[in-house]
Design an enzyme around this catalytic site. Structure first.
Site, PDB file in Angstrom:
ATOM      1  N   GLY A  12      -7.273  11.169 -10.507  1.00 24.06           N
ATOM      2  CA  GLY A  12      -6.771  12.401  -9.933  1.00 24.06           C
ATOM      3  C   GLY A  12      -6.291  12.273  -8.506  1.00 24.06           C
ATOM      4  O   GLY A  12      -5.599  11.319  -8.118  1.00 24.06           O
ATOM      5  N   ASP A  76     -23.832   6.822  -6.442  1.00 24.51           N
ATOM      6  CA  ASP A  76     -24.159   8.005  -7.245  1.00 24.51           C
ATOM      7  C   ASP A  76     -24.316   9.192  -6.301  1.00 24.51           C
ATOM      8  O   ASP A  76     -25.353   9.355  -5.655  1.00 24.51           O
ATOM      9  CB  ASP A  76     -25.444   7.765  -8.033  1.00 24.51           C
ATOM     10  CG  ASP A  76     -25.777   8.936  -8.953  1.00 24.51           C
ATOM     11  OD1 ASP A  76     -25.029   9.933  -8.958  1.00 24.51           O
ATOM     12  OD2 ASP A  76     -26.798   8.861  -9.660  1.00 24.51           O
ATOM     13  N   SER A 153     -10.915  23.316  -2.646  1.00 24.85           N
ATOM     14  CA  SER A 153     -10.350  23.945  -3.844  1.00 24.85           C
ATOM     15  C   SER A 153      -9.966  25.366  -3.487  1.00 24.85           C
ATOM     16  O   SER A 153     -10.471  25.922  -2.496  1.00 24.85           O
ATOM     17  CB  SER A 153     -11.403  23.945  -4.963  1.00 24.85           C
ATOM     18  OG  SER A 153     -11.068  24.849  -5.983  1.00 24.85           O
ATOM     19  N   TYR A 166     -19.679  26.620  -8.720  1.00 22.82           N
ATOM     20  CA  TYR A 166     -18.640  25.757  -8.159  1.00 22.82           C
ATOM     21  C   TYR A 166     -18.082  26.352  -6.871  1.00 22.82           C
ATOM     22  O   TYR A 166     -17.938  25.654  -5.855  1.00 22.82           O
ATOM     23  CB  TYR A 166     -17.529  25.569  -9.185  1.00 22.82           C
ATOM     24  CG  TYR A 166     -16.416  24.652  -8.733  1.00 22.82           C
ATOM     25  CD1 TYR A 166     -16.598  23.276  -8.701  1.00 22.82           C
ATOM     26  CD2 TYR A 166     -15.175  25.164  -8.357  1.00 22.82           C
ATOM     27  CE1 TYR A 166     -15.579  22.427  -8.296  1.00 22.82           C
ATOM     28  CE2 TYR A 166     -14.144  24.328  -7.949  1.00 22.82           C
ATOM     29  CZ  TYR A 166     -14.345  22.965  -7.922  1.00 22.82           C
ATOM     30  OH  TYR A 166     -13.334  22.118  -7.509  1.00 22.82           O
ATOM     31  N   LYS A 170     -18.055  24.953  -2.935  1.00 19.60           N
ATOM     32  CA  LYS A 170     -16.817  24.762  -2.186  1.00 19.60           C
ATOM     33  C   LYS A 170     -16.743  25.668  -0.945  1.00 19.60           C
ATOM     34  O   LYS A 170     -16.164  25.274   0.075  1.00 19.60           O
ATOM     35  CB  LYS A 170     -15.618  25.013  -3.097  1.00 19.60           C
ATOM     36  CG  LYS A 170     -15.447  23.945  -4.177  1.00 19.60           C
ATOM     37  CD  LYS A 170     -15.226  22.567  -3.578  1.00 19.60           C
ATOM     38  CE  LYS A 170     -14.849  21.528  -4.624  1.00 19.60           C
ATOM     39  NZ  LYS A 170     -14.557  20.209  -4.025  1.00 19.60           N
ATOM     40  N   THR A 199      -5.491  17.021 -13.464  1.00 21.15           N
ATOM     41  CA  THR A 199      -6.525  15.992 -13.411  1.00 21.15           C
ATOM     42  C   THR A 199      -7.439  16.132 -14.621  1.00 21.15           C
ATOM     43  O   THR A 199      -7.386  17.124 -15.354  1.00 21.15           O
ATOM     44  CB  THR A 199      -7.372  16.136 -12.137  1.00 21.15           C
ATOM     45  OG1 THR A 199      -8.062  17.402 -12.191  1.00 21.15           O
ATOM     46  CG2 THR A 199      -6.504  16.095 -10.888  1.00 21.15           C
TER      47      THR A 199
END
Length: 251
Positions: A12, A76, A153, A166, A170, A199
């Site tokens: 992406g 990770d 985003s 989410y 953000k 993506t």
């Protein structure tokens, strides 16, 4: 030339930014959770695959030079407390011209349905990991008066139904960037707010929305990368603090 670290570099937007930086001759530290996918990304950088403009030739000095300036780091990001030990083992340079935080995860769901683990996973990868990684890299970034790019985003500006966890991560990332910018005036801190981009994450989102996915219907990762690089290459007398990218409606 500089040295840049990119998280989420195996696909992406992250892969496209890596391709653009590699084409400019910079040294790269590509971060991802899979050694195999990172290896493929390095091969793609050597062939210009992200830009789809070159044919790979292992005997081509330009391709060889591009990949020789790339190293990988398996990390990770879902376990931020382990980042410090991983960086110490990796032996990173004392100067870093920039870090691009492009890694992210998403799991849609209404507040009534999301369980604690789904909140924790998104907050760890999307917010806590970038904060911890930035903290650990600050001495190297300060030494180079470098840049920190947070690929945020549209959800970092607005929260819609089904996007609570989410969007919260953000919105937090936006706060992290704003605080960092105020605390570290010699660094350039850029928040990027892309709209829906073609993506694998977008493919997953569309599946969660029970809708189809057609890549051509969205902003292309290369377009986002081009705009991010423009912001990063702004002369030192100015800084692009917030870059909002939206798809141009069809006529």
């Amino acid at each position: 030339m500089g040295t840049y670290m990119i998280t989420g570099a195996t696909g992406g937007i992250g892969a496209s930014i890596a391709e653009s930086l590699a084409a400019r001759g910079h040294e790269l530290i590509l971060v991802g959770s899979s050694a195999d996918r990172l290896a493929k990304t390095v091969t793609d950088l050597g062939s210009g695959a992200a830009a789809k403009t070159q044919t790979f030739d292992p005997n081509d000095p330009a391709s060889a030079a591009r990949t020789s300036r790339v190293r990988t780091l398996v990390l990770d990001l879902s376990e931020p407390p382990r980042i410090e030990a991983a960086l110490a083992e990796a032996g990173l340079p004392d100067r870093l011209d920039g870090v691009v935080h492009s890694a992210g995860v998403v799991e849609l769901g209404r507040v009534a349905d999301l369980e604690a683990d789904e909140w924790i996973d998104q907050l760890m990868v999307n917010l806590v990991a970038p904060a911890e990684l930035t903290r650990l890299l600050l001495p190297a970034l300060r030494a180079a008066r470098g840049q920190v790019v947070f690929v945020n985003s549209g959800s970092g500006l607005n929260a819609n139904p089904g996007w609570a966890a989410y969007a919260a991560s953000k919105h937090g990332l936006r706060a992290l960037a704003d605080s960092l910018r105020a605390e570290e005036p010699e660094l350039r801190v850029i928040s990027v707010y892309p709209g829906r981009t073609a993506t694998e994450m977008q493919r997953k989102v569309r599946a969660q929305e029970n809708a189809g996915y057609e890549a051509e219907s969205y902003i292309q990762p290369g377009t986002v990368a081009r705009l991010v690089l423009d912001a990063m290459e702004t002369p030192r007398d100015a800084v692009v603090t917030d870059l909002v990218i939206r798809r141009q409606p069809a006529p």
